[in-house]
Structures are given as C-alpha cells and as structure tokens.
Design an enzyme around this catalytic site. Structure first.
Site, PDB file in Angstrom:
ATOM      1  N   ASP A 122      43.224  12.988 -26.750  1.00  0.00           N
ATOM      2  CA  ASP A 122      43.848  13.595 -27.770  1.00  0.00           C
ATOM      3  C   ASP A 122      45.148  14.435 -27.487  1.00  0.00           C
ATOM      4  O   ASP A 122      45.088  15.684 -27.167  1.00  0.00           O
ATOM      5  CB  ASP A 122      42.650  14.805 -28.362  1.00  0.00           C
ATOM      6  CG  ASP A 122      41.343  14.242 -28.803  1.00  0.00           C
ATOM      7  OD1 ASP A 122      41.593  12.956 -29.209  1.00  0.00           O
ATOM      8  OD2 ASP A 122      40.464  14.908 -28.838  1.00  0.00           O
ATOM      9  N   GLU A 130      32.388  11.672 -21.743  1.00  0.00           N
ATOM     10  CA  GLU A 130      32.776  12.164 -20.619  1.00  0.00           C
ATOM     11  C   GLU A 130      31.267  12.727 -20.042  1.00  0.00           C
ATOM     12  O   GLU A 130      31.505  12.782 -18.598  1.00  0.00           O
ATOM     13  CB  GLU A 130      33.579  13.507 -20.750  1.00  0.00           C
ATOM     14  CG  GLU A 130      35.103  12.940 -20.891  1.00  0.00           C
ATOM     15  CD  GLU A 130      35.314  12.621 -22.533  1.00  0.00           C
ATOM     16  OE1 GLU A 130      34.648  12.995 -23.370  1.00  0.00           O
ATOM     17  OE2 GLU A 130      36.057  11.766 -22.674  1.00  0.00           O
ATOM     18  N   ASP A 163      33.670   6.936 -27.779  1.00  0.00           N
ATOM     19  CA  ASP A 163      34.446   8.306 -27.499  1.00  0.00           C
ATOM     20  C   ASP A 163      33.322   9.123 -27.161  1.00  0.00           C
ATOM     21  O   ASP A 163      32.159   9.045 -27.172  1.00  0.00           O
ATOM     22  CB  ASP A 163      35.187   8.520 -29.023  1.00  0.00           C
ATOM     23  CG  ASP A 163      35.774   9.776 -28.978  1.00  0.00           C
ATOM     24  OD1 ASP A 163      36.478  10.134 -27.933  1.00  0.00           O
ATOM     25  OD2 ASP A 163      35.872  10.450 -30.060  1.00  0.00           O
TER      26      ASP A 163
END
Ligand code: GLC
Length: 798
Positions: free
Chosen positions: A485, A410, A407
């Site tokens: 999300d 990015e 997670d």
C-alpha cells in the site's frame, strides 16, 4: 546489537578453541571446548553453508527457503591445517577457520584476495524468555564496501550506513525508510574492490541486519531465535551471486503465461458487475491494451473467501466468460482470514478438520480482518495446504478465474498491537512444531504456495498466476508480488523504482508497484510518469483504494490518456523481449531489472545510482521522478547507447541531460542489440502474430541477442516445444553480419522477420540473405526489409 543478556547476566557468549574436527563427504564439523559445533557444508565451489549449534545439537535441518532443486557438487575440495587455521579450498574459494575461536575468513581462490572476514564472528546470548539463543554474527566491513539486497526496503539502493529488521508487516501508506514492511528476505550482497559476494541468513525468526550503522567498519546480522545458519555465496559478479542465490532458494517453477506480462487494471473495488464491464468496455473503446481485471474483496459475500456476493455478481461464471471473450483474464483476491460463521462451509470444514492456528494454551487464534472476527488456517501444515489448494476448484475450474491475489498474509490482524498474531500462536511448520516467532515470516509464503498449487491443479494445462503481498526468500518459486500500500506521491514513485529493482536483486523479479499510488490520488502527470515506469516493471498493474478517486488510464483527461496508451502499447510491442527475459530468469535466476551497479559493478560510478536500470539485457531506462520536468540528468553506463526515440547515439561513462517532456521518457538501447517486437494488440492472443519485427542497432564489434517463444501458456515448452533464436551480430566499418542459430521444436505462427536497421554508419551496397542478394528500400533513414525467419546469415555490405 542486543547487548544485555537476560539469563544470569552472561552477556555475549563466544566459541572457544577447536578440540575436535571431522569430515563427512562434503561436510566438516568443528567442535570447541565449550561445546559449540560449526558445521560447514560445501554446497558448490562458490557456495558454503555455515551452521552453528551452541550445545552440540543441531535442529532438524528443515527450510522453507531452500529449494529441493538446488544444485550440489563441486570440482575441488581440499582440507589442510596450519598452526592457526583449518583451511578449506574449493576451485573458487579458500576458507580459513580459526582454531582459536571458529572465526572465518574467505578468500578468492584465484587471486587470494580477502572477500569476507569475521569481526567477532559467531556469538550468542541465551534467551531466558523463550529458550534457545539470540544468534549473532559480525563481519568486518572491508574498504569501500557497499551493501545491496534485502527485498522490499523503501530506502536507497545502497544499504550502507543503515540497520534493518525482517518481520513481515502490514504497512498501509508506509513512508521512505519505514522498516520493516511486507517482506522478509534475509539476503544481501556485499561489494568491494569490484568483487561481490552474498549472504543468505536462512533464519525465519525476526532478524536484523546492520550495515556499518552501529560501527563504521562492522556489518552484523542476528535473529531472535533459531540457528546461526547462513550461506556464503561468491560471485565475483553480482549477477552470479543472485544467480547462485536463486539456485539455492529457487526460480519460478515456470514462465508466467504471456498475458500476465500485459497490463493489469485493479481497484479496491470494482463492483457490481456493471462497473466491471464499464471499465473493461472502456479499455476496448479507447483502444488501451489490457489483459487482466481484478476483483478486490467486495466481490465476496461479507468478505468470506471462496464466496460471491450474488447481488453484485449474480452469475460470476457468465461474467468471467464474457470478460474472457473480450480478452480479459479475471484475477480475484483471497485473504487468509476465514470468517467465524457457523453457516459458512469453509469455516465449518476447517474447524472440523482442526486446520486453524491455535494459541499456546489451546484456544483458536482469533483476529479481526475485513470480514470481522476470523480464524486463520495453519498454512505450515501440509494437509492444510492441500485442503486450501482444493478450495480453488470452483473459482478456477468452474467459474474460470485465471489468477489469484493473496493479500493480508503477513498475516495482518486489525486493531491489535503489532498488527499480527501474538508470539505464542502455534504452527506445525511441516512437522517441526513451533511458535509464531519462527513461523511469522513464512506464513504468507506458505499461503501463496498452497494457492499456487491449487491454481496449478485447476488451471492445468494452462499456467497458474498468483500474486502475493508477503514473502520470505524462495517465494519467487510460486508467485509474483507487489510492493503493497504505497501513496500517490512523487517520492513514492521514486521508491517504487528502487523497491522493484531491489526485489529483482533479491531474487524475486516478478514484481511491481501499485501504479499511481494506492492511497491518495495522483494528478495526471504523476499517474502518467508512473505508467511510464511500470512499462518496464516485470509486473505491470494499476491499483488504488476506491475512496481516493478514479485511477483508470482515462481518468486524467484526453492528453494523458493518449500518452498512457502510447506507453502501454510499447509494453505490448516489447512482450517477446520481456518474455525472453523471463525465460532467462527462470533458467538462470539473473534479475530481469538490473540496477546499474549489478549491470556494471566495475564502474564505481554505478555504486550509488538509484534511478537508472537495465530492463532485460539491452534496454536502459531512467524514469522521470519530478513534477514539471522536461527531462533530467542521468548516468549512462560505459558503452554506446541509442536513444529509443530518435536513434541518436550517446557515449556512456558519464552523466548527461536527456530531454523527456511528459510524452517521453529516457529509454536507450544498447549498441549491437536486436530487440524483438510484436504488433500492438489489445490483449495477448488478440492477433495471430504474422511477423516478428527485429530492431537491429549497429555496433562495431560483437553482440548476442536472443528471442524465446512458445505457445505463450501451458507446459509444452518444458518438453522442448519452444523456439529459441540466438542472433550473433558482428559489425565492422563497412559491414554488418547477423548469424541466426535456432533451437527447439515450437513452430512460430509467423514466417518472416521485418528487420529494421537503426543508424548504420555506412552506405549500403548490397544485402545478402544466405548468400542471395535482396532488394532494399529506405524508410525514414532506417533500413527496413522482410526476410524469412529461417535465415542463417544476413550480410549487409557497405
Ligand atoms: C490491502 C491491500 C490492498 C487491497 C486492500 C483491500 O490494503 O494491500 O491492495 O486493495 O487490502 O483488499
């Protein structure tokens, strides 16, 4: 498009006339008077690569996107020239390159129709601030052209009229139309006159795509740096375009373990151990099938990766084993940020070995994430990836964790503008040192790749399972993914439906959404409708943020629990069908979910449909996306469809109303399909499969179905230990014949098929299996009987 130049106000610069031409086997070079070089490589008959250098010097030819296994070779390559053009001809394409200005036009070699043509073509601006160029390409949008693809964009399926940016971004509670979000997949498909092509712009800098927004009849793409380097991929079928794109950027290295296609339960966070057990026990008590349970960041000691909070989880190995004994595979989260802490071994080792990313002038890249101030490994360095992979030894080999969830890759950084690294951060980029401008979009991919290799090493001989939030083209080779999300709203349910279809169309089929919504809380109806959709998503996981209430299947009262159970059971019955679809996808890259336009691009009604899709090859699904709905209108693709619930027949080619109260949803089976089913299990492997059910749907005509099976895990299937059954169905007015062709060395545990024939249009006189007559008994209007799995020919005579 950016129209102001920064250097000497030169503005857009264009190639001038060709003064030199050279051919080297499959590659052609065209040089212009003003020193621009175009390199065209014939990758395959239907795939051409275009690369432009503005000062005659190309960059080192390195790509994280393209797989080393990409096919090469063509049947035909001819080069001619006429007054105005160089003309490249392959067996599929004819490409004109203008002698005047390098503009290209590509035609279908068979019928000579125009497929894709440059408007201004390649042009560029010099970048004063960073050096190099802002590279641009514009193409004419042809009559009635539509656009698809681009990964996870939360907008309608058809991208026409919109502009997008690719820059992987942490996007908590994103809204419809938000751009960019987590992924950067610079690949799109164009469709006009029923013919489709694709463009993969393999440039990892921040890139942009404009589909007729700036100008009604122009489509353009450009990037803040790097080369204009793109692949033109011809179909003409959309599925062929995606297949060719995944040939270039790769397909999953293997099929997922079957358990990974079961139901997954997740939350931020289940802790301590007693809570995890409470949840898993409840699944078993309520008989709701579930295969995976997730540990979010709170399992760690102060959010330090590769550690355990011993207060919450005193003996992780024992817990993971107990969960495994009960059929649960434990999946644990691992983020990229490594806490700055001199007492923490992972930090100390990475520091010593110089594995962290640094700023341009030397300091480390420091950023705040869950653990507080962190440094971040440079996953673009092979040595760092190897080190990272080895860190998984304890978690996987010793403790027994079965999957890892990457997670915040990015990479996400909290409390800073842009929510990520600044541009000046340095990366190795596998020996091609560069700034974060170039490495940003592939950072998450390289993290997931390193994680994958770690899991592969320590899970062996079982298959690894990884899930990632960020991705660039090609990430589908290593992992599964989810849409980040999202929010517990009806609009987000609609977006999840589109985003997962779009991911599939963009070559990345192992995708799903946070079922029920990550932020905020769904009511029982929304949760149930979302589970119904999730049954038909390749990745099937409930996830939510803990501060927004409970989101387990039983959290919304007994009625909803029963419906949710019923739907999860359908997923478990369909496992052999889905597994077969995954095997097909790993073989030929054709999306597991087929948006209607991809299923039938020849029917123009499909071009703007968002909601309906085909799951695998034969099941048409349309989620209910509105509150209090008792059904909905949906479009049926051309053909005949059986209602899954009552076998009634629908003739496609138009919109129709379908009843679907909360305990139902529109599910239809393509006529002629043979759908394999397993018995309901509480988890994969709970039962030995003693019989395979085959649901047969009559068709007057021919249809082929297949079932792929193997050991459900491990790599033996790659050595031929698989069982592939092809069923050729031929229906006539008063007969139905099924021929079975079997290949592979795997011996399935069952000996028989239970055949359920749905809606035969004639009365049966006799049934013959390999020329011998058998007894039949009628059940609820359906015909059900058991036959040997070795049969070659089944003949039902009316
Ligand atoms: C991010 C993830 C989410 C996770 C949370 C805590 O928001 O997207 O899935 O639960 O971080 O780790």
């Amino acid at each position: 498009m950016i129209l102001n130049t920064e250097l000497e106000y030169k503005g857009n610069l264009f190639p001038s006339k060709i003064v030199f031409y050279k051919k080297n086997v499959d590659t052609l070079y065209f040089k212009t008077e003003n020193n621009v070089t175009l390199q065209v490589t014939v990758e395959r008959d239907s795939v051409l690569r275009f690369r432009f250098a503005t000062s005659s010097i190309f960059e080192n030819d390195f790509s994280y996107g393209i797989t080393m296994y990409a096919s090469k070779g063509y049947n035909k390559l001819e080069i001619e020239e006429d007054k105005n053009n160089y003309i490249i001809t392959t067996s599929k394409l004819i490409c004109h390159i203008s002698k005047l200005d390098l503009r290209t036009a590509i035609f279908d070699a068979k019928d000579k129709t125009l497929i894709c043509e440059d408007e201004l073509g390649f042009h560029w601006e010099e970048s004063y601030e960073f050096g190099g160029d802002i590279v641009k390409m514009s193409k004419t949008s042809l009559d009635g052209e539509s656009y698809f693809g681009l990964g996870d964009k939360p907008v309608d399926i058809n991208l026409k009229g919109k502009r997008f940016e690719n820059w992987a971004t942490d996007s908590y509670a994103y809204v419809r139309g938000a751009d960019p979000i987590y992924k950067a997949i610079p690949f799109y498909l164009g469709l006009h006159h029923k013919k489709a092509y694709g463009i993969f712009f393999d440039n990892t800098f921040r890139s942009y795509f404009d589909f007729c927004q700036e100008k009604r009849n122009v489509t353009s793409f450009w990037a803040d740096g790097g080369e204009m380097n793109y692949y033109f991929i011809y179909g003409p079928e959309m599925s062929e375009v995606v297949s060719n794109y995944t040939d270039l950027t790769g397909r999953p290295h293997h099929i997922p373990p079957l358990w990974a296609l079961g139901f997954h339960q997740c939350k931020w966070s289940y802790y301590p151990e007693a809570k995890v057990k409470e949840v898993t026990n409840m699944f078993r008590e309520l008989k709701i099938p579930c295969d995976a349970i997730y540990l979010d960041i709170d399992y760690m000691e102060g959010f330090r990766c590769f550690t355990w909070n011993k207060e919450y989880f005193p003996d992780p190995k024992r817990m993971v084993k107990e969960l495994a004994d009960d059929g649960f595979k434990t999946v644990a989260i691992i983020d990229p940020g490594i806490k700055i802490d001199n007492e923490y071994s992972v930090y100390k080792e990475a520091l010593e070995k110089d594995y962290f990313c640094k700023r341009a002038d030397g300091p480390y890249m420091k950023g705040k994430v869950w653990p507080g101030e962190c440094y971040f490994p440079d996953f673009t360095k092979p040595e760092v990836r190897e080190w990272w992979a080895d860190l998984f030894k304890e978690l996987i080999e010793d403790i027994g964790v079965k999957g890892v969830w990457n997670d915040m890759n990015e990479p996400a950084v909290m409390d800073v503008p842009g929510k990520t690294f600044p541009n000046d951060v340095r990366h190795d980029y596998d020996g091609n040192p560069c700034s974060h401008r170039k490495a940003h979009n592939i950072y998450g991919m390289q993290m997931a790749r390193a994680t994958y290799h770690g899991l592969k090493k320590f899970s062996y001989p079982k298959r690894p399972f990884v899930i990632t939030r960020s991705a660039y083209s090609g990430t589908q080779r290593y992992t599964s993914t989810w849409t980040g999300d999202n929010v517990a709203t009806w609009d987000h349910l609609a977006l999840a439906n589109i985003q997962v279809q779009r991911m599939c169309m963009s070559g990345f089929s192992f995708a799903g959404s946070d079922i029920g919504g990550f932020a905020e809380q769904p009511n029982g109806e929304l949760f149930t409708r979302w589970v119904q959709l999730g049954v038909f998503h390749p990745f099937f996981r409930v996830h939510s943020s803990g501060d927004h209430g409970d989101q387990e299947p039983w959290a919304f009262g007994p009625t909803m629990t029963d419906i949710v159970r019923k739907f999860i059971e359908i997923r478990y019955q369909l496992l052999p069908y889905l597994y077969t679809a995954f095997w097909r996808y790993t073989e030929d890259g054709i999306p597991i979910l087929k948006s209607l336009v991809l299923f039938d691009q020849h029917d123009q009604h499909t071009n703007y449909r968002n909601d309906e899709f085909i799951f695998g090859e034969k099941i048409l699904v349309c989620p209910i996306l509105e509150q209090n709905a008792k059904g909905r209108r949906m479009y049926f693709p051309i053909g005949k469809w059986y209602n899954f619930w009552d076998n009634s027949i629908v003739i496609g080619g138009e919109e129709k109303w379908v009843d679907a109260d909360i305990d139902s949803m529109p599910i239809f089976i393509k006529e002629g399909a043979i759908i394999p089913k397993y018995p309901i299990q509480q988890y994969v492997g709970e039962k030995i499969i003693e019989q395979l059910e085959l649901d047969v749907y009559f068709k007057e005509g021919k249809e082929v179905s297949e079932v792929f099976e193997d050991a459900q895990d491990g790599f033996d299937y790659k050595k031929g230990r698989y069982s592939l059954r092809n069923f050729n169905l031929v229906g006539k007015t008063n007969s139905l014949t099924i021929l079975q062709f079997k290949s592979g060395k795997f011996i399935t545990t069952y000996e028989t098929f239970k055949i359920n024939i749905h809606s035969l249009p004639f009365k049966i006189k006799s049934i013959e299996v390999d020329n011998e007559e058998i007894d039949i008994k009628m059940l609820n209007g359906n015909i059900t009987f058991v036959i040997t799995k070795e049969f070659r020919e089944l003949h039902i005579i009316g």
